[in-house]
Scaffold this active site. Sequence first.
Site, PDB file in Angstrom:
ATOM      1  N   ASN A   1      10.521   1.031  -5.100  1.00 16.36           N
ATOM      2  CA  ASN A   1       9.790   0.233  -6.086  1.00 16.36           C
ATOM      3  C   ASN A   1      10.003   0.884  -7.450  1.00 16.36           C
ATOM      4  O   ASN A   1       9.439   1.940  -7.717  1.00 16.36           O
ATOM      5  CB  ASN A   1       8.303   0.221  -5.693  1.00 16.36           C
ATOM      6  CG  ASN A   1       7.426  -0.416  -6.746  1.00 16.36           C
ATOM      7  OD1 ASN A   1       7.922  -1.060  -7.671  1.00 16.36           O
ATOM      8  ND2 ASN A   1       6.116  -0.250  -6.598  1.00 16.36           N
TER       9      ASN A   1
ATOM     10  N   LYS B   1       9.055  -0.208 -10.266  1.00 13.89           N
ATOM     11  CA  LYS B   1       7.948  -0.501 -11.198  1.00 13.89           C
ATOM     12  C   LYS B   1       8.542  -0.930 -12.546  1.00 13.89           C
ATOM     13  O   LYS B   1       9.605  -1.552 -12.572  1.00 13.89           O
ATOM     14  CB  LYS B   1       7.017   0.703 -11.312  1.00 13.89           C
ATOM     15  CG  LYS B   1       6.575   1.200  -9.927  1.00 13.89           C
ATOM     16  CD  LYS B   1       5.489   2.215  -9.970  1.00 13.89           C
ATOM     17  CE  LYS B   1       5.132   2.616  -8.542  1.00 13.89           C
ATOM     18  NZ  LYS B   1       4.015   3.542  -8.475  1.00 13.89           N
TER      19      LYS B   1
ATOM     20  N   HIS C   1       0.503  -4.736  -4.636  1.00 15.00           N
ATOM     21  CA  HIS C   1       0.562  -3.292  -4.920  1.00 15.00           C
ATOM     22  C   HIS C   1      -0.728  -2.893  -5.630  1.00 15.00           C
ATOM     23  O   HIS C   1      -1.284  -3.681  -6.406  1.00 15.00           O
ATOM     24  CB  HIS C   1       1.785  -3.000  -5.790  1.00 15.00           C
ATOM     25  CG  HIS C   1       2.027  -1.545  -5.987  1.00 15.00           C
ATOM     26  ND1 HIS C   1       1.306  -0.798  -6.891  1.00 15.00           N
ATOM     27  CD2 HIS C   1       2.884  -0.683  -5.388  1.00 15.00           C
ATOM     28  CE1 HIS C   1       1.724   0.456  -6.835  1.00 15.00           C
ATOM     29  NE2 HIS C   1       2.672   0.551  -5.931  1.00 15.00           N
TER      30      HIS C   1
ATOM     31  N   GLU D   1      -1.282  -1.169  -8.123  1.00 18.31           N
ATOM     32  CA  GLU D   1      -1.247  -1.320  -9.590  1.00 18.31           C
ATOM     33  C   GLU D   1      -1.477  -2.772  -9.985  1.00 18.31           C
ATOM     34  O   GLU D   1      -2.099  -3.050 -11.008  1.00 18.31           O
ATOM     35  CB  GLU D   1       0.096  -0.788 -10.128  1.00 18.31           C
ATOM     36  CG  GLU D   1       0.136   0.730 -10.088  1.00 18.31           C
ATOM     37  CD  GLU D   1       1.520   1.333  -9.914  1.00 18.31           C
ATOM     38  OE1 GLU D   1       2.530   0.644 -10.148  1.00 18.31           O
ATOM     39  OE2 GLU D   1       1.592   2.511  -9.517  1.00 18.31           O
TER      40      GLU D   1
ATOM     41  N   GLU E   1      -0.626   2.175   1.338  1.00 16.55           N
ATOM     42  CA  GLU E   1      -0.462   3.058   0.188  1.00 16.55           C
ATOM     43  C   GLU E   1      -1.841   3.498  -0.300  1.00 16.55           C
ATOM     44  O   GLU E   1      -2.501   2.758  -1.047  1.00 16.55           O
ATOM     45  CB  GLU E   1       0.254   2.323  -0.948  1.00 16.55           C
ATOM     46  CG  GLU E   1       1.680   1.948  -0.626  1.00 16.55           C
ATOM     47  CD  GLU E   1       2.524   1.861  -1.886  1.00 16.55           C
ATOM     48  OE1 GLU E   1       3.538   2.556  -1.942  1.00 16.55           O
ATOM     49  OE2 GLU E   1       2.159   1.129  -2.810  1.00 16.55           O
TER      50      GLU E   1
ATOM     51  N   GLY F   1       1.994   8.372  -6.971  1.00 14.71           N
ATOM     52  CA  GLY F   1       2.394   9.067  -8.190  1.00 14.71           C
ATOM     53  C   GLY F   1       1.671  10.377  -8.445  1.00 14.71           C
ATOM     54  O   GLY F   1       1.737  10.921  -9.542  1.00 14.71           O
TER      55      GLY F   1
ATOM     56  N   SER G   1       3.782   9.027  -2.977  1.00 14.95           N
ATOM     57  CA  SER G   1       4.367  10.365  -3.123  1.00 14.95           C
ATOM     58  C   SER G   1       5.328  10.738  -1.997  1.00 14.95           C
ATOM     59  O   SER G   1       5.400  11.902  -1.596  1.00 14.95           O
ATOM     60  CB  SER G   1       3.268  11.423  -3.260  1.00 14.95           C
ATOM     61  OG  SER G   1       2.510  11.200  -4.438  1.00 14.95           O
TER      62      SER G   1
HETATM   63  P1  PGA Z   1       5.218   6.987  -5.689  1.00  9.19           P
HETATM   64  O1  PGA Z   1       4.824   5.427  -5.746  1.00  9.19           O
HETATM   65  O2  PGA Z   1       6.257   7.138  -4.609  1.00  9.19           O
HETATM   66  O3  PGA Z   1       5.751   7.286  -7.061  1.00  9.19           O
HETATM   67  O4  PGA Z   1       3.971   7.726  -5.367  1.00  9.19           O
HETATM   68  C1  PGA Z   1       4.726   4.677  -4.575  1.00  9.19           C
HETATM   69  C2  PGA Z   1       4.388   3.241  -4.892  1.00  9.19           C
HETATM   70  O5  PGA Z   1       3.619   2.998  -5.835  1.00  9.19           O
HETATM   71  O6  PGA Z   1       4.862   2.326  -4.223  1.00  9.19           O
END
Ligand code: PGA
Length: 252
Positions: A10, A12, A96, A98, A166, A172, A212
């Site tokens: 992803n 983003k 997601h 976010e 997630e 992140g 992560s």
């Molecule tokens: P990350 O993000 O691997 O940077 O923690 C995962 C995601 O948001 O899908």
Amino acid sequence: MQRRKLVAGNWKMNGVRASLSELHAMRDAVRAGQASHVDLLICPPATLLAAAVTAVDGAFHIGGQTCHDAPSGAYTGEVSAAMLADAGARYVILGHSERRTLFGETDAMVRSKAQAAAEAGLIRIVCVGETESERLDGRALDVIERQLAASLPDAATGADMIVAYEPVWAIGTGRTPTLEDVAQVHRAMRTALVGRYGEQVGQAMRLLYGGSVKSGNCAELMAAEDVDGALVGGASLKSADIMAICAAIHAV
Ligand code: PGA
């Protein structure tokens, strides 16, 4: 049941045309057999979708990061599932955290988008996950089961829907849940999916872990039962990083 692992990247809101060079490197690595044991998917920003499809030249799949639930219309700034499919996307990430927290997506909206995505022929990756306070309060499983019940559409096959766990606090941050916690959530999700869609469909759906994921922790995470792949943010931007993740899964 044997489920082939999926490594889904992803990107983003990251990536400009210069980033296509990373996709070229991934394409070459895949063609060299470095990811032959997994399915690879990269979800770049919508502006790069069509160019990404051309760049990877069929070596692996490209997907979107969200979609609108209407096929077209007066929705300034939005992109429909049909448009993603038209650009060559095969998958779409939906719900997601976010999207849920920064853009106000509700379970009902995610569900409606998931229906629209299926109508456009896209494979849906629906995300769920608890916040840190929900986990600390001992409500993680309740929250996830409620999100699953309300975000997933009634019609699904084992092939056209994927669920990603997630934990919001792991995205992140460099922090991940314990292996036991991941295994417990995935087991609970499997049970919920089998209850909702029946044994055959529920067992066939792939369940991803995200938050992560790096090459250093993914072998352990991917070895947990009912973990059928990873949804990767930061470590999917560079070919070397995502290929190292694919390689680490090889050992599972
Ligand atoms: P990350 O993000 O691997 O940077 O923690 C995962 C995601 O948001 O899908």
